[in-house]
Design a protein around this motif. Structure first.
Motif, PDB file in Angstrom:
ATOM      1  N   VAL A 444       4.839  -5.512 -14.041  1.00  0.00           N
ATOM      2  CA  VAL A 444       4.781  -3.587 -13.570  1.00  0.00           C
ATOM      3  C   VAL A 444       3.007  -3.624 -13.125  1.00  0.00           C
ATOM      4  CG1 VAL A 444       4.896  -2.051 -14.673  1.00  0.00           C
ATOM      5  CG2 VAL A 444       5.873  -3.136 -14.972  1.00  0.00           C
ATOM      6  N   GLU A 445       1.718  -4.441 -14.209  1.00  0.00           N
ATOM      7  CA  GLU A 445       0.912  -4.817 -13.491  1.00  0.00           C
ATOM      8  C   GLU A 445       0.679  -4.963 -12.118  1.00  0.00           C
ATOM      9  OE1 GLU A 445      -3.760  -5.476 -14.585  1.00  0.00           O
ATOM     10  OE2 GLU A 445      -2.336  -6.350 -15.534  1.00  0.00           O
ATOM     11  N   ARG A 446       1.165  -5.919 -11.373  1.00  0.00           N
ATOM     12  CA  ARG A 446       0.811  -6.165  -9.831  1.00  0.00           C
ATOM     13  C   ARG A 446       1.996  -5.377  -9.620  1.00  0.00           C
ATOM     14  NH1 ARG A 446       1.912 -10.903 -11.149  1.00  0.00           N
ATOM     15  NH2 ARG A 446       4.518 -11.080 -10.350  1.00  0.00           N
ATOM     16  N   ALA A 447       2.769  -5.004  -9.457  1.00  0.00           N
ATOM     17  CA  ALA A 447       3.381  -4.149  -8.544  1.00  0.00           C
ATOM     18  C   ALA A 447       2.654  -2.833  -8.818  1.00  0.00           C
ATOM     19  CB  ALA A 447       4.805  -3.297  -9.587  1.00  0.00           C
ATOM     20  N   VAL A 448       1.622  -2.229  -9.574  1.00  0.00           N
ATOM     21  CA  VAL A 448       1.153  -0.653  -9.435  1.00  0.00           C
ATOM     22  C   VAL A 448       0.417  -1.403  -8.417  1.00  0.00           C
ATOM     23  CG1 VAL A 448      -0.626   0.685 -11.026  1.00  0.00           C
ATOM     24  CG2 VAL A 448       1.936  -0.017 -11.809  1.00  0.00           C
ATOM     25  N   ILE A 449      -0.108  -2.172  -8.447  1.00  0.00           N
ATOM     26  CA  ILE A 449      -1.744  -2.929  -7.968  1.00  0.00           C
ATOM     27  C   ILE A 449      -1.045  -2.783  -5.950  1.00  0.00           C
ATOM     28  CG2 ILE A 449      -3.333  -4.318  -7.058  1.00  0.00           C
ATOM     29  CD1 ILE A 449      -3.233  -4.969 -10.312  1.00  0.00           C
ATOM     30  N   LEU A 450       0.034  -2.455  -6.087  1.00  0.00           N
ATOM     31  CA  LEU A 450       1.145  -2.918  -4.939  1.00  0.00           C
ATOM     32  C   LEU A 450       0.890  -1.806  -3.885  1.00  0.00           C
ATOM     33  CD1 LEU A 450       2.195  -6.513  -5.330  1.00  0.00           C
ATOM     34  CD2 LEU A 450       0.413  -5.902  -3.352  1.00  0.00           C
ATOM     35  N   THR A 451       1.282  -0.601  -5.093  1.00  0.00           N
ATOM     36  CA  THR A 451       2.017   0.618  -4.504  1.00  0.00           C
ATOM     37  C   THR A 451       0.963   1.403  -3.676  1.00  0.00           C
ATOM     38  OG1 THR A 451       3.294   0.253  -6.563  1.00  0.00           O
ATOM     39  CG2 THR A 451       3.257   2.778  -5.760  1.00  0.00           C
ATOM     40  N   ARG A 452       2.341   1.587  -2.366  1.00  0.00           N
ATOM     41  CA  ARG A 452       0.644   2.597  -1.549  1.00  0.00           C
ATOM     42  C   ARG A 452       1.726   3.966  -1.700  1.00  0.00           C
ATOM     43  NH1 ARG A 452      -1.898  -0.842  -2.797  1.00  0.00           N
ATOM     44  NH2 ARG A 452      -3.009  -2.161  -1.716  1.00  0.00           N
ATOM     45  N   SER A 453       2.680   4.174  -2.158  1.00  0.00           N
ATOM     46  CA  SER A 453       2.734   5.795  -2.645  1.00  0.00           C
ATOM     47  C   SER A 453       3.464   6.314  -3.890  1.00  0.00           C
ATOM     48  CB  SER A 453       4.376   5.452  -1.518  1.00  0.00           C
ATOM     49  OG  SER A 453       5.613   5.178  -1.928  1.00  0.00           O
ATOM     50  N   SER A 454       4.606   7.133  -3.894  1.00  0.00           N
ATOM     51  CA  SER A 454       4.821   7.807  -5.432  1.00  0.00           C
ATOM     52  C   SER A 454       6.026   6.660  -5.845  1.00  0.00           C
ATOM     53  CB  SER A 454       5.062   9.120  -5.164  1.00  0.00           C
ATOM     54  OG  SER A 454       6.233   9.176  -4.394  1.00  0.00           O
ATOM     55  N   THR A 455       6.589   6.133  -4.672  1.00  0.00           N
ATOM     56  CA  THR A 455       8.011   5.036  -4.819  1.00  0.00           C
ATOM     57  C   THR A 455       6.804   4.085  -5.328  1.00  0.00           C
ATOM     58  OG1 THR A 455       8.654   6.366  -4.130  1.00  0.00           O
ATOM     59  CG2 THR A 455       9.889   4.353  -4.637  1.00  0.00           C
ATOM     60  N   LEU A 456       7.288   3.521  -6.945  1.00  0.00           N
ATOM     61  CA  LEU A 456       6.750   1.860  -7.194  1.00  0.00           C
ATOM     62  C   LEU A 456       7.469   0.791  -6.635  1.00  0.00           C
ATOM     63  CD1 LEU A 456       5.256   0.270  -9.775  1.00  0.00           C
ATOM     64  CD2 LEU A 456       7.172   0.253 -11.273  1.00  0.00           C
ATOM     65  N   ALA A 457       6.747  -0.362  -6.462  1.00  0.00           N
ATOM     66  CA  ALA A 457       7.090  -1.269  -5.091  1.00  0.00           C
ATOM     67  C   ALA A 457       7.118  -2.940  -6.165  1.00  0.00           C
ATOM     68  CB  ALA A 457       5.557  -1.268  -4.076  1.00  0.00           C
ATOM     69  N   ILE A 458       8.179  -2.673  -6.215  1.00  0.00           N
ATOM     70  CA  ILE A 458       8.825  -3.711  -6.603  1.00  0.00           C
ATOM     71  C   ILE A 458       9.478  -4.963  -5.760  1.00  0.00           C
ATOM     72  CG2 ILE A 458       9.949  -4.988  -8.894  1.00  0.00           C
ATOM     73  CD1 ILE A 458       9.590  -2.646 -10.272  1.00  0.00           C
ATOM     74  N   SER A 459       8.819  -5.985  -5.643  1.00  0.00           N
ATOM     75  CA  SER A 459       9.268  -6.592  -5.010  1.00  0.00           C
ATOM     76  C   SER A 459       9.320  -8.221  -5.667  1.00  0.00           C
ATOM     77  CB  SER A 459       8.607  -6.428  -3.362  1.00  0.00           C
ATOM     78  OG  SER A 459       9.038  -7.676  -2.820  1.00  0.00           O
ATOM     79  N   VAL A 460       9.771  -8.914  -6.224  1.00  0.00           N
ATOM     80  CA  VAL A 460      10.220  -9.951  -7.236  1.00  0.00           C
ATOM     81  C   VAL A 460      10.827 -10.982  -6.482  1.00  0.00           C
ATOM     82  CG1 VAL A 460       9.936 -11.535  -9.397  1.00  0.00           C
ATOM     83  CG2 VAL A 460       9.376  -8.640  -9.213  1.00  0.00           C
ATOM     84  N   PRO A 461      10.611 -11.937  -5.413  1.00  0.00           N
ATOM     85  CA  PRO A 461      11.631 -12.874  -4.559  1.00  0.00           C
ATOM     86  C   PRO A 461      12.762 -13.281  -6.174  1.00  0.00           C
ATOM     87  CG  PRO A 461       9.497 -12.950  -3.138  1.00  0.00           C
ATOM     88  CD  PRO A 461       9.906 -12.270  -5.048  1.00  0.00           C
TER      89      PRO A 461
END
Length: 527
Positions: A444-461
């Motif tokens: 989740v910490e990595r996802a927050v770092i990558l997020t650029r909008s108000s929607t959490l960007a979780i992208s885990v292949p």
């Protein structure tokens, strides 16, 4: 007439000599008292101070030995803290212990009255006779060290000449003993203050380090039945002082459970001191846990207070307790049994009152079988075991944890996250989380770092590619899990051996243990 005058003059001369000798004698004694006073104000380290005082008394009283005896913490024995005895034959020495009951020294300590030995026949106790014979004493004097109506110890003088101590000497020595008592009281108070100051300074440093290295989680998050069961056990055991053993995989939050136990205990106003036994090299672990004296080993340039002393009256959390070396385990066992230990390089026993919470992700039963862990220590640790469930057994908590961590890191990074995709939450819930809550937190910490909008960007292949396969695998795993549980019940929890579950399933013992661990199966519950 002339003869009478001559005799009178001779008597006058003798009287003059006698008075002059008495004045010299009194001068020497006053000088001793003055020297002692100067010593008192120049040195507050107990042993050095009492050594200096003993040497002054021995020289001025023209005796062979002077020693200062102080009681141990339980007031059962007297220990010779300082001794000045240049011609000793080796029986008497510093740090020699002496029983209080049934001995002359002990009687002086208990009654507060001096005891004079005019000849060897005055000594009747077995210990006293041994000392007199070994050191060839012919007479002696033992005086109580009394300050503010409290006996602090005993001042002992020995001589190899009979009747060395007159009533006048004893009266003077009682004055000396009064000053020695003041010296002992001041020195002990100084040492206690110095130790408290060191302890507070190190406790402050420890707490500052704890604040700087913020704990992995700020709170226990979840509503699953597995987590609620753990918290009920925490509430049950917290108010007692019983030792707690937290069992569970790495990353499940055992440290957070330990904090919860401490916060609900009667020790909550004291310190929770943490020590990860696996994070410290084996050679330094003893020093870190028990502390060390200056010069105890190469590089020990200062005294160090260990985590045990820091945790006195509080709680000690030993994480990864299964990594404690075998040679240190008896010392920890002694602390749990008797509340006693010695710093590295010291012979002085210290008492501590701690509540121990231990944690491990290792199989201690297996380690006992392999002689890597002491069974007696295990039984002391395993008073109240709590198994912290892995994240895969509390999958319904995953959405709550994702929201909690996303808000935590969003605040820290000054971002605003309002939405978490439902599809992402479903993928996260299906994952088996080998790293448990810690793995989820990092993701989740990595996802927050990558997020650029108000929607959490979780992208885990790995989740996207493995989700469907995992769902199918879990259906098959359910059947396998049911079969393993059934056979374990039939073998009464025995995994190894010719009639164990592994042999009946046709797999290696280690392979079965690995599968059981992944499935959260505890064979001890099947016995």
């Amino acid at each position: 007439m002339g003869a009478y005058a001559g005799a009178s003059q001779a008597l006058s001369t003798q009287e003059s000599y006698r008075m002059q000798a008495e004045l010299e004698h009194e001068k020497d004694r006053l000088k001793l008292l003055l020297d002692m006073t100067n010593t008192l104000v120049s040195n507050l380290e107990p042993r050095d101070l009492l050594r200096a005082i003993s040497a002054s008394i021995r020289q001025d009283m023209h005796c062979d030995s002077v020693g200062v005896w102080l009681p141990d913490s339980e007031r059962r024995q007297l220990r010779q803290l300082a001794l000045d005895f240049p011609e000793s034959r080796g029986f008497l020495s510093e740090d020699l212990s002496h029983p209080i009951e049934g001995t002359e020294l002990g009687s002086v300590f208990k009654t507060g009255k001096p005891f004079v030995v005019r000849t060897q026949a005055d000594v009747t106790s077995e210990w006293g006779i041994s000392a007199v014979r070994a050191e060839a004493f012919e007479s002696g004097c033992c005086l109580p060290l009394i300050s503010r109506n409290r006996t602090l110890g005993v001042l002992g003088l020995g001589s190899r000449v009979e009747n060395s101590f007159s009533p006048d000497d004893v009266d003077f020595l009682m004055r000396v003993a009064g000053q020695v008592a003041i010296a002992v009281e001041n020195a002990l108070a100084y040492r206690e203050i110095a130790e408290l100051k060191d302890k507070l300074a190190q406790e402050k440093l420890y707490l500052e380090e704890e604040i700087r290295s913020e704990a992995d989680f700020e709170g226990i998050v979840g509503q699953s039945s597995a987590l609620r069961q753990v918290l009920q056990l925490v509430e049950t055991v917290a108010t007692s002082d019983s030792t707690v053993l937290l069992l569970g995989e790495t990353g499940t939050g055992k440290e957070l459970i330990a904090q919860a136990i401490h916060d609900r205990s009667r020790r909550k106003d004291r310190t929770l001191v943490r020590l990860n036994c696996a994070a410290i090299p084996t050679g330094l672990l003893e020093s870190e846990l028990f502390g060390h004296e200056r010069g105890a080993f190469t590089g020990a340039v200062t005294q160090k207070i260990g985590r045990l002393e820091l945790a006195d009256q509080g709680t000690l959390f030993l994480d990864e307790v299964g990594d404690i070396p075998l040679e240190l385990q008896p010392k920890l066992l002694r602390v749990l049994q008797d509340g006693e230990f010695e710093r590295l390089g010291s012979t002085r026993t210290k008492k501590v009152d701690i509540r121990l919470v231990a944690a491990t992700n290792r199989d201690l039963d297996r380690m006992i079988e392999d002689r890597q862990f002491r069974s007696d220590l295990y039984y002391r640790l395993n008073v109240f075991p709590i198994r912290v469930p892995p994240l895969r057994e509390r999958a319904e908590d995953i959405p709550l944890l994702v929201r909690y961590f996303s808000q935590k890191y969003a605040r820290r990074m000054e971002k605003r996250i309002e939405n978490i995709p439902a599809a992402a939450l479903r993928k996260l819930t299906r994952w088996h989380w080998p790293g448990n809550v810690r793995e989820l937190q990092n993701l989740v910490e990595r996802a927050v770092i990558l997020t650029r909008s108000s929607t959490l960007a979780i992208s885990v292949p790995e989740l996207a590619n493995g989700g469907a396969t995992l769902a199918v695998a879990r259906t098959g795993n359910a059947d396998e899990q049911e079969r393993i549980v059934r056979i374990l019940k039939e073998t009464k929890g025995h995994v190894g051996g010719p009639n164990g579950a592994a042999a009946r399933l046709g797999v290696k013992r280690t392979t079965l243990l690995t599968r059981m661990k992944k499935m959260g199966i505890d064979p001890r519950k099947m016995s």
